[in-house]
Design an enzyme around this catalytic site. Sequence first.
Site, mmCIF file in Angstrom:
data_model
loop_
_atom_site.group_PDB
_atom_site.id
_atom_site.type_symbol
_atom_site.label_atom_id
_atom_site.label_comp_id
_atom_site.label_asym_id
_atom_site.label_seq_id
_atom_site.Cartn_x
_atom_site.Cartn_y
_atom_site.Cartn_z
ATOM 1 N N LYS A 122 -22.891 13.448 -57.605
ATOM 2 C CA LYS A 122 -22.133 12.205 -57.407
ATOM 3 C C LYS A 122 -21.178 12.329 -56.206
ATOM 4 O O LYS A 122 -21.152 11.453 -55.332
ATOM 5 C CB LYS A 122 -21.313 11.899 -58.668
ATOM 6 C CG LYS A 122 -20.253 10.828 -58.463
ATOM 7 C CD LYS A 122 -19.443 10.584 -59.714
ATOM 8 C CE LYS A 122 -18.270 11.511 -59.913
ATOM 9 N NZ LYS A 122 -17.007 11.094 -59.301
ATOM 10 N N ASN A 123 -20.403 13.414 -56.177
ATOM 11 C CA ASN A 123 -19.366 13.509 -55.150
ATOM 12 C C ASN A 123 -19.934 13.694 -53.749
ATOM 13 O O ASN A 123 -19.277 13.375 -52.760
ATOM 14 C CB ASN A 123 -18.381 14.641 -55.485
ATOM 15 C CG ASN A 123 -17.477 14.264 -56.645
ATOM 16 O OD1 ASN A 123 -17.439 13.102 -57.063
ATOM 17 N ND2 ASN A 123 -16.758 15.238 -57.188
ATOM 18 N N CYS A 133 -4.644 6.959 -60.847
ATOM 19 C CA CYS A 133 -5.676 7.723 -61.541
ATOM 20 C C CYS A 133 -5.040 8.362 -62.767
ATOM 21 O O CYS A 133 -3.915 8.836 -62.703
ATOM 22 C CB CYS A 133 -6.201 8.771 -60.567
ATOM 23 S SG CYS A 133 -7.517 9.731 -61.234
ATOM 24 N N ARG A 187 -2.941 10.824 -56.758
ATOM 25 C CA ARG A 187 -4.002 11.242 -55.838
ATOM 26 C C ARG A 187 -3.616 10.752 -54.444
ATOM 27 O O ARG A 187 -4.154 9.774 -53.943
ATOM 28 C CB ARG A 187 -5.358 10.660 -56.265
ATOM 29 C CG ARG A 187 -5.699 10.817 -57.734
ATOM 30 C CD ARG A 187 -6.435 12.065 -58.091
ATOM 31 N NE ARG A 187 -7.650 12.348 -57.404
ATOM 32 C CZ ARG A 187 -8.872 12.220 -57.923
ATOM 33 N NH1 ARG A 187 -9.025 11.742 -59.136
ATOM 34 N NH2 ARG A 187 -9.940 12.584 -57.242
ATOM 35 N N ASP A 206 -12.962 20.048 -62.390
ATOM 36 C CA ASP A 206 -13.838 19.091 -63.076
ATOM 37 C C ASP A 206 -14.588 19.709 -64.260
ATOM 38 O O ASP A 206 -15.194 18.982 -65.050
ATOM 39 C CB ASP A 206 -14.842 18.477 -62.081
ATOM 40 C CG ASP A 206 -14.158 17.514 -61.102
ATOM 41 O OD1 ASP A 206 -12.978 17.172 -61.322
ATOM 42 O OD2 ASP A 206 -14.800 17.111 -60.112
ATOM 43 N N ARG A 256 -19.610 6.852 -65.051
ATOM 44 C CA ARG A 256 -19.288 7.000 -63.631
ATOM 45 C C ARG A 256 -19.892 8.287 -63.081
ATOM 46 O O ARG A 256 -20.131 8.390 -61.883
ATOM 47 C CB ARG A 256 -17.764 7.085 -63.439
ATOM 48 C CG ARG A 256 -17.021 5.784 -63.618
ATOM 49 C CD ARG A 256 -15.551 5.984 -63.272
ATOM 50 N NE ARG A 256 -15.449 6.836 -62.101
ATOM 51 C CZ ARG A 256 -14.646 7.883 -61.975
ATOM 52 N NH1 ARG A 256 -13.803 8.191 -62.918
ATOM 53 N NH2 ARG A 256 -14.648 8.619 -60.883
HETATM 54 C C1 UD1 Z 1 -12.497 15.494 -55.095
HETATM 55 C C2 UD1 Z 1 -13.532 15.133 -56.148
HETATM 56 C C3 UD1 Z 1 -12.958 15.308 -57.557
HETATM 57 C C4 UD1 Z 1 -12.375 16.703 -57.722
HETATM 58 C C5 UD1 Z 1 -11.400 17.036 -56.586
HETATM 59 C C6 UD1 Z 1 -10.887 18.464 -56.646
HETATM 60 C C7 UD1 Z 1 -14.764 13.375 -54.963
HETATM 61 C C8 UD1 Z 1 -15.168 11.951 -54.896
HETATM 62 N N1 UD1 Z 1 -13.913 13.741 -55.943
HETATM 63 O O1 UD1 Z 1 -11.424 14.573 -55.227
HETATM 64 O O2 UD1 Z 1 -14.017 15.103 -58.496
HETATM 65 O O3 UD1 Z 1 -11.678 16.758 -58.953
HETATM 66 O O4 UD1 Z 1 -12.058 16.850 -55.322
HETATM 67 O O5 UD1 Z 1 -11.948 19.358 -56.625
HETATM 68 O O6 UD1 Z 1 -15.240 14.180 -54.204
HETATM 69 N N2 UD1 Z 1 -3.656 16.266 -52.446
HETATM 70 C C9 UD1 Z 1 -2.426 16.176 -51.816
HETATM 71 N N3 UD1 Z 1 -2.339 15.417 -50.671
HETATM 72 C C10 UD1 Z 1 -3.411 14.763 -50.151
HETATM 73 C C11 UD1 Z 1 -4.665 14.879 -50.792
HETATM 74 C C12 UD1 Z 1 -4.753 15.642 -51.947
HETATM 75 O O7 UD1 Z 1 -1.437 16.732 -52.275
HETATM 76 O O8 UD1 Z 1 -3.256 14.091 -49.131
HETATM 77 C C13 UD1 Z 1 -3.756 17.044 -53.703
HETATM 78 C C14 UD1 Z 1 -4.100 16.133 -54.883
HETATM 79 O O9 UD1 Z 1 -2.946 15.559 -55.429
HETATM 80 C C15 UD1 Z 1 -4.760 17.084 -55.836
HETATM 81 C C16 UD1 Z 1 -5.436 18.114 -54.925
HETATM 82 O O10 UD1 Z 1 -4.848 17.946 -53.634
HETATM 83 O O11 UD1 Z 1 -3.779 17.751 -56.571
HETATM 84 C C17 UD1 Z 1 -6.925 17.949 -54.832
HETATM 85 O O12 UD1 Z 1 -7.229 16.702 -54.276
HETATM 86 P P1 UD1 Z 1 -8.510 16.484 -53.360
HETATM 87 O O13 UD1 Z 1 -9.150 17.775 -53.016
HETATM 88 O O14 UD1 Z 1 -8.103 15.577 -52.250
HETATM 89 O O15 UD1 Z 1 -9.457 15.713 -54.362
HETATM 90 P P2 UD1 Z 1 -10.323 14.431 -54.085
HETATM 91 O O16 UD1 Z 1 -10.974 14.532 -52.755
HETATM 92 O O17 UD1 Z 1 -9.538 13.227 -54.392
#
Ligand code: UD1
Length: 434
Positions: free
Chosen positions: A34-35, A128, A133, A319, A411
């Site tokens: 999915k991701n 979320c 996020r 996850d 989802r």
């Molecule tokens: C992706 C995956 C999700 C998975 C996550 C972590 C997709 C669609 N989703 O989510 O299933 O759980 O990776 O493996 O690919 N963060 C910050 N600042 C930012 C961005 C992120 O502090 O600007 C923090 C977030 O709060 C969180 C952590 O980084 O604690 C991980 O987030 P991120 O790696 O960005 O996850 P997603 O890409 O949203």
Amino acid sequence: MPAAVSITQEILKPHLEIQGGHTLSRELKVSGAKNSALVLMTSALLSEGPLELHNVPQLTDIQGMADILASLGVHVKRSQETVWLQADDLHHAEPPYDLVNGLRASFFCIGPLLGRLGHAKVPLPGGCRIGARPVVEHIRGLKALGAMVKVEHGVVTASVPGTSRRLKGAAIVLDCPSVGATETILMAAVLAEGTSTIENAAQEPEVQDLAKMLNAMGARVIGAGGPIITIEGVERLHGCNYSVIPDRIEAGTFLIAAAITRSIVRVSPVIPEHLNAVLQKLRDCGCTLEIDKQGITLIPGDLHGVDIITQPFPGFPTDLQAPFMALLTTAKGTSVVTEKIYENRMQHVAELQRMGASIRLQGNTAVVEGVPQLSAAPVSGNDLRAAAALVLAGLAARGISQVDGLNHLDRGYDGIESKLNASGAHILRHQPSG
Ligand code: UD1
């Protein structure tokens, strides 16, 4: 009468009815990731050429992304696990809020829109349940590439100044290895003028998959899968045919399904290196794994507790924290599970307790004492992976469990009950109409 109304609504909620205690025996098939599929679909925005994606899972999130891309002018066609996308008539750079709301991955559009059209206006992804996020890193990266970015009234407006409307290569160091930020910056930088680097990049297999597909479209990306990615910008990309990698989280969920039902089951297709941390924990708690070219066979032993700490890849994936915790509730002894990625990803604990699990929660750490047997209960999955964890617990529990939260489950899991039933589980879907 309000009380009667609420009881009726409770009964009408879509749910899975799981008769626990059945051993699984036949192979479990894993769909495309999915991701990966979500981000690969948005890459169609980067080129006029057609993109043919294979092994795309059939999920509500995928349909949500298809609708968003169509709203921007992308021609989208789906047939089972193949999706055709062509953005030769891209006429819009503002996905509407009602489509974007609820699909966090919709924010992925901003990078390719900016790279291709020089402007984009994308609503911030909604809140979320598992925690904040933020998209700070995504925005910081786009600004470093020369975009002017404003966040106002819940909408991110980005544009590239100057007549060429082309982003400029830059060296970007991420504060945290965010998967979404790495992918957003990567998609924006492939069409930028000059060379970009992303340091402290996310190393997740989905980032590697994206880089591989972008290269198949004519991009020049090296280093994806490691902490430093180098992108040499090109003027344009072309279409391609590409097959999405197998979903490592679904594969992990199925291996845990085998372990929690104490069944010998083969799970395929799997790329074992994508699951090393999970495979190690399965071995540590007493399972034997036979790895062949295409799949993994799990042979359960006398299971005992292990400790888990979630980490960015190649660490243990957040996850699979909830699904693995479901397994640990049935393993002998004490396990300590620590969630390090999200601040609110322990909502399954109370539901597992309703099924007889013995868990003490201290902040983001759960201390699990294995019990000999879970007992069936009506439970609610509050997010995608929590719902999966409860399905797994239901497979092992004595009696019939009702698991709701199917809007979350659907989802991320393509036909979960039909796949598990084909392997020997007894699950009925109740989807009341109206
Ligand atoms: C992706 C995956 C999700 C998975 C996550 C972590 C997709 C669609 N989703 O989510 O299933 O759980 O990776 O493996 O690919 N963060 C910050 N600042 C930012 C961005 C992120 O502090 O600007 C923090 C977030 O709060 C969180 C952590 O980084 O604690 C991980 O987030 P991120 O790696 O960005 O996850 P997603 O890409 O949203």
